[in-house]
Every structure is written in C-alpha cells, then in structure tokens.
Motif scaffolding. Structure first.
Motif, short mmCIF file in Angstrom:
data_model
loop_
_atom_site.label_atom_id
_atom_site.label_comp_id
_atom_site.label_asym_id
_atom_site.label_seq_id
_atom_site.Cartn_x
_atom_site.Cartn_y
_atom_site.Cartn_z
N LYS A 79 0.83 -1.20 0.00
CA LYS A 79 0.00 0.00 0.00
C LYS A 79 0.87 1.26 0.00
O LYS A 79 0.62 2.20 -0.75
CB LYS A 79 -0.93 -0.01 1.22
N ALA A 80 1.92 1.27 0.80
CA ALA A 80 2.81 2.43 0.88
C ALA A 80 3.51 2.67 -0.45
O ALA A 80 3.63 3.81 -0.91
CB ALA A 80 3.82 2.25 2.00
N LYS A 81 3.96 1.60 -1.08
CA LYS A 81 4.66 1.71 -2.37
C LYS A 81 3.75 2.34 -3.42
O LYS A 81 4.13 3.28 -4.12
CB LYS A 81 5.15 0.34 -2.83
N ARG A 82 2.53 1.84 -3.52
CA ARG A 82 1.59 2.35 -4.51
C ARG A 82 1.18 3.79 -4.19
O ARG A 82 1.11 4.65 -5.06
CB ARG A 82 0.35 1.46 -4.57
N PHE A 83 0.90 4.05 -2.94
CA PHE A 83 0.44 5.38 -2.52
C PHE A 83 1.55 6.42 -2.70
O PHE A 83 1.30 7.51 -3.24
CB PHE A 83 -0.01 5.33 -1.05
N ASP A 84 2.75 6.10 -2.27
CA ASP A 84 3.87 7.04 -2.38
C ASP A 84 4.15 7.43 -3.83
O ASP A 84 4.49 8.57 -4.12
CB ASP A 84 5.13 6.47 -1.74
N SER A 85 4.01 6.49 -4.74
CA SER A 85 4.25 6.76 -6.15
C SER A 85 3.27 7.81 -6.67
O SER A 85 3.66 8.76 -7.35
CB SER A 85 4.12 5.46 -6.95
N VAL A 86 2.00 7.65 -6.36
CA VAL A 86 0.99 8.59 -6.83
C VAL A 86 1.15 9.95 -6.16
O VAL A 86 1.09 10.99 -6.82
CB VAL A 86 -0.43 8.03 -6.57
N VAL A 87 1.38 9.96 -4.88
CA VAL A 87 1.54 11.22 -4.15
C VAL A 87 2.74 11.99 -4.67
O VAL A 87 2.68 13.21 -4.86
CB VAL A 87 1.64 10.98 -2.63
N ALA A 88 3.83 11.31 -4.94
CA ALA A 88 5.03 11.98 -5.46
C ALA A 88 4.75 12.62 -6.82
O ALA A 88 5.15 13.76 -7.06
CB ALA A 88 6.18 10.98 -5.57
N ASN A 89 4.06 11.90 -7.69
CA ASN A 89 3.72 12.46 -9.00
C ASN A 89 2.79 13.65 -8.88
O ASN A 89 2.96 14.66 -9.57
CB ASN A 89 3.09 11.39 -9.90
N LEU A 90 1.80 13.55 -8.02
CA LEU A 90 0.85 14.64 -7.85
C LEU A 90 1.52 15.86 -7.22
O LEU A 90 1.30 16.99 -7.65
CB LEU A 90 -0.33 14.18 -6.99
N ALA A 91 2.37 15.63 -6.24
CA ALA A 91 3.07 16.73 -5.57
C ALA A 91 4.02 17.44 -6.53
O ALA A 91 4.22 18.66 -6.42
CB ALA A 91 3.83 16.21 -4.36
N ALA A 92 4.59 16.71 -7.47
CA ALA A 92 5.55 17.30 -8.41
C ALA A 92 4.84 18.13 -9.49
O ALA A 92 5.47 18.95 -10.15
CB ALA A 92 6.37 16.21 -9.07
N SER A 93 3.56 17.92 -9.64
CA SER A 93 2.82 18.69 -10.65
C SER A 93 2.12 19.87 -9.98
O SER A 93 2.00 19.94 -8.77
CB SER A 93 1.79 17.81 -11.36
N ASP A 94 1.63 20.78 -10.80
CA ASP A 94 0.88 21.91 -10.28
C ASP A 94 -0.61 21.75 -10.59
O ASP A 94 -1.35 22.71 -10.63
CB ASP A 94 1.42 23.22 -10.84
N TYR A 111 -8.47 14.82 -15.30
CA TYR A 111 -7.42 13.94 -14.75
C TYR A 111 -7.37 14.04 -13.22
O TYR A 111 -7.23 13.02 -12.54
CB TYR A 111 -6.06 14.29 -15.36
N LEU A 112 -7.51 15.25 -12.68
CA LEU A 112 -7.52 15.40 -11.22
C LEU A 112 -8.73 14.68 -10.62
O LEU A 112 -8.61 14.02 -9.59
CB LEU A 112 -7.51 16.87 -10.81
N THR A 113 -9.87 14.76 -11.26
CA THR A 113 -11.07 14.03 -10.80
C THR A 113 -10.80 12.53 -10.82
O THR A 113 -11.13 11.82 -9.86
CB THR A 113 -12.29 14.37 -11.68
N ALA A 114 -10.18 12.04 -11.88
CA ALA A 114 -9.85 10.61 -11.98
C ALA A 114 -8.87 10.21 -10.87
O ALA A 114 -8.99 9.12 -10.28
CB ALA A 114 -9.27 10.29 -13.35
N LEU A 115 -7.90 11.06 -10.57
CA LEU A 115 -6.96 10.77 -9.48
C LEU A 115 -7.68 10.71 -8.13
O LEU A 115 -7.40 9.84 -7.31
CB LEU A 115 -5.85 11.83 -9.41
N ASN A 116 -8.60 11.62 -7.91
CA ASN A 116 -9.37 11.61 -6.66
C ASN A 116 -10.21 10.34 -6.54
O ASN A 116 -10.31 9.74 -5.47
CB ASN A 116 -10.24 12.85 -6.54
N GLU A 117 -10.80 9.91 -7.64
CA GLU A 117 -11.56 8.65 -7.64
C GLU A 117 -10.64 7.47 -7.36
O GLU A 117 -11.01 6.54 -6.63
CB GLU A 117 -12.28 8.47 -8.98
N TYR A 118 -9.44 7.51 -7.92
CA TYR A 118 -8.44 6.47 -7.65
C TYR A 118 -8.12 6.42 -6.15
O TYR A 118 -8.06 5.34 -5.56
CB TYR A 118 -7.17 6.74 -8.46
#
Length: 141
Positions: A79-94, A111-118
C-alpha cells in the motif's frame, strides 16, 4: 468528527482493519464483529492476531512483545509503495493549484477528478470481498 479505527474479528482472528468517521455499521454489514481499536498501534493489533473477548474486554495476540504479522507487513509495504508513487507524482505537478485557481484545462480537471476517484478506491481496498487474501488494486488513471 473523529476518525476511529476498528478491527474485524473472524474465527478468533483479526482479518481486517478499517478507519472511518462513520459508524462502522454504515461501512460494513452489522452482523460482523468489529472492535473499536482507536488509539492502539499496529504492535497491539494487526492482521492475523488472535482476538479474544474476556467479559467484554478484547485482547489481541497476548504475547509480549507484540510483533507485526507477516500479512500486515506485506499489506502495508504494498500500500505504501503504490500510494507514495501517486503522491510523489501529484506533488511534483501543479495540477491541484491550476484547478484551484481556475486555470486548468478540461483535460487537467478531468485527470484530477480521476486521481481523486483512484484515491477513494485505493483507500477502500479493504472493503473488497476476500480481503486481505485477495486484493484487486485500482488502476492508476
């Protein structure tokens, strides 16, 4: 509202741990045995721990010192591996800032809506039938 943490007990063992602000019976079937473990850490209650009820008081894996179960470790690591990957990508974007400021394109907003659903699906994998032995991880948009 305060987030509460629960352990589901099946056949004398913890088979699920779930956190919610809702009453647990709104999240799962009311006939299931859920024990409020708010305030306890993972060394006190973890997946596969033996759960015993003595006169209304629940104890979990009475051995001391408590150790993490292998299943619990594997679930947390994945769970941490999957979550950290997404959070890092989202944090790096504006992306969130663009949407908040109203300058995002329709594609960025979608895309942000899709990420929130994810994220919602990701945080609720332990509601799946067969969890934790069988997990269908949501697909990243």
């Amino acid at each position: 509202m305060t987030m509460k943490k629960y352990a589901r007990v099946v056949n004398g063992k913890v088979d699920n741990i779930f956190e919610t602000v809702n009453p647990i019976t709104e999240e799962f079937a009311p006939q299931q045995v859920w024990v409020d473990i708010t305030g306890r850490d993972i060394y006190q209650v973890d997946y596969d721990y033996i759960a015993t009820n003595y006169n209304g008081v629940w104890t979990f894996n009475s051995e001391f010192p408590w150790s993490l179960s292998e299943l619990g470790k594997k679930l947390r690591e994945e769970k941490a591996k999957r979550f950290d990957s997404v959070v890092a990508n989202l944090a790096a974007s504006d992306l969130q800032a663009k949407v908040d400021l109203g300058i995002a394109t329709a594609a960025e907003t979608a895309y942000l809506t899709a990420l929130n659903e994810y994220f919602v699906a990701f945080m609720q994998v332990n509601k799946q039938p067969g969890y934790p032995q069988t997990i269908t991880w949501p697909q990243l948009p």
